[in-house]
Design a protein around this motif. Structure first.
Motif, PDB file in Angstrom:
ATOM      1  N   GLU A   4     -31.415  28.264 -15.833  1.00  0.00           N
ATOM      2  CA  GLU A   4     -31.243  26.977 -15.166  1.00  0.00           C
ATOM      3  C   GLU A   4     -31.736  25.842 -16.069  1.00  0.00           C
ATOM      4  O   GLU A   4     -31.099  24.783 -16.165  1.00  0.00           O
ATOM      5  CB  GLU A   4     -32.000  26.992 -13.843  1.00  0.00           C
ATOM      6  N   ASN A   5     -32.871  26.045 -16.740  1.00  0.00           N
ATOM      7  CA  ASN A   5     -33.401  25.029 -17.653  1.00  0.00           C
ATOM      8  C   ASN A   5     -32.472  24.811 -18.844  1.00  0.00           C
ATOM      9  O   ASN A   5     -32.289  23.677 -19.297  1.00  0.00           O
ATOM     10  CB  ASN A   5     -34.797  25.422 -18.137  1.00  0.00           C
ATOM     11  N   LYS A   6     -31.879  25.888 -19.346  1.00  0.00           N
ATOM     12  CA  LYS A   6     -30.945  25.753 -20.465  1.00  0.00           C
ATOM     13  C   LYS A   6     -29.733  24.923 -20.052  1.00  0.00           C
ATOM     14  O   LYS A   6     -29.246  24.093 -20.822  1.00  0.00           O
ATOM     15  CB  LYS A   6     -30.506  27.123 -20.971  1.00  0.00           C
ATOM     16  N   PHE A   7     -29.247  25.139 -18.822  1.00  0.00           N
ATOM     17  CA  PHE A   7     -28.121  24.346 -18.342  1.00  0.00           C
ATOM     18  C   PHE A   7     -28.513  22.889 -18.148  1.00  0.00           C
ATOM     19  O   PHE A   7     -27.709  21.986 -18.390  1.00  0.00           O
ATOM     20  CB  PHE A   7     -27.550  24.929 -17.049  1.00  0.00           C
ATOM     21  N   ALA A   8     -29.738  22.631 -17.723  1.00  0.00           N
ATOM     22  CA  ALA A   8     -30.200  21.251 -17.566  1.00  0.00           C
ATOM     23  C   ALA A   8     -30.236  20.544 -18.921  1.00  0.00           C
ATOM     24  O   ALA A   8     -29.818  19.387 -19.037  1.00  0.00           O
ATOM     25  CB  ALA A   8     -31.582  21.229 -16.909  1.00  0.00           C
ATOM     26  N   VAL A   9     -30.722  21.245 -19.933  1.00  0.00           N
ATOM     27  CA  VAL A   9     -30.750  20.677 -21.291  1.00  0.00           C
ATOM     28  C   VAL A   9     -29.333  20.420 -21.775  1.00  0.00           C
ATOM     29  O   VAL A   9     -29.035  19.361 -22.349  1.00  0.00           O
ATOM     30  CB  VAL A   9     -31.510  21.615 -22.263  1.00  0.00           C
ATOM     31  N   LEU A  10     -28.441  21.372 -21.531  1.00  0.00           N
ATOM     32  CA  LEU A  10     -27.048  21.220 -21.934  1.00  0.00           C
ATOM     33  C   LEU A  10     -26.405  20.025 -21.230  1.00  0.00           C
ATOM     34  O   LEU A  10     -25.665  19.254 -21.845  1.00  0.00           O
ATOM     35  CB  LEU A  10     -26.274  22.500 -21.617  1.00  0.00           C
TER      36      LEU A  10
END
Length: 107
Positions: free
Chosen positions: A68-74
């Protein structure tokens, strides 16, 4: 991880499976006992494989949160890229307007 009881069970099943393979090669066909042994061994192997891949709820939640954090960064990177492109178009439009005005005043 294989328990001692598991190895005993698998040895027992393997004896029946080998006997069944021999009977099949001799043309006698597959007996009920052989079929059951093969089925049980297959089920055991499948369950053991699933058990190796199983994670706890906490591990799943941790992996999910990381993803979820990786998608937020993306998403933030994508929003910045959109802003950068929009800003570039605005600057190009301003430059085009300036050049058009400059060209008219030079005539």
């Amino acid at each position: 991880m294989m328990l001692e009881e598991d190895s005993y069970l698998l040895e027992y099943l393997e004896k029946d499976i080998e006997g069944s393979k021999k009977e099949i090669k001799e043309g006698k066909g597959l007996s009920q006992r052989g079929a059951t042994a093969m089925l049980l061994k297959g089920m055991y192997n499948h369950i053991r494989h699933l058990d190796e891949k199983m994670v706890t709820k906490e591990e799943f939640n941790l992996r999910f949160n990381i993803l979820e954090n990786k998608f937020a960064v993306l998403k933030n990177d994508f929003n910045f890229t959109k802003w950068l492109i929009a800003t570039g178009f605005v600057m190009l439009a301003a430059l085009q307007s300036y050049l058009a005005f400059y060209m008219r005043t030079q005539k």
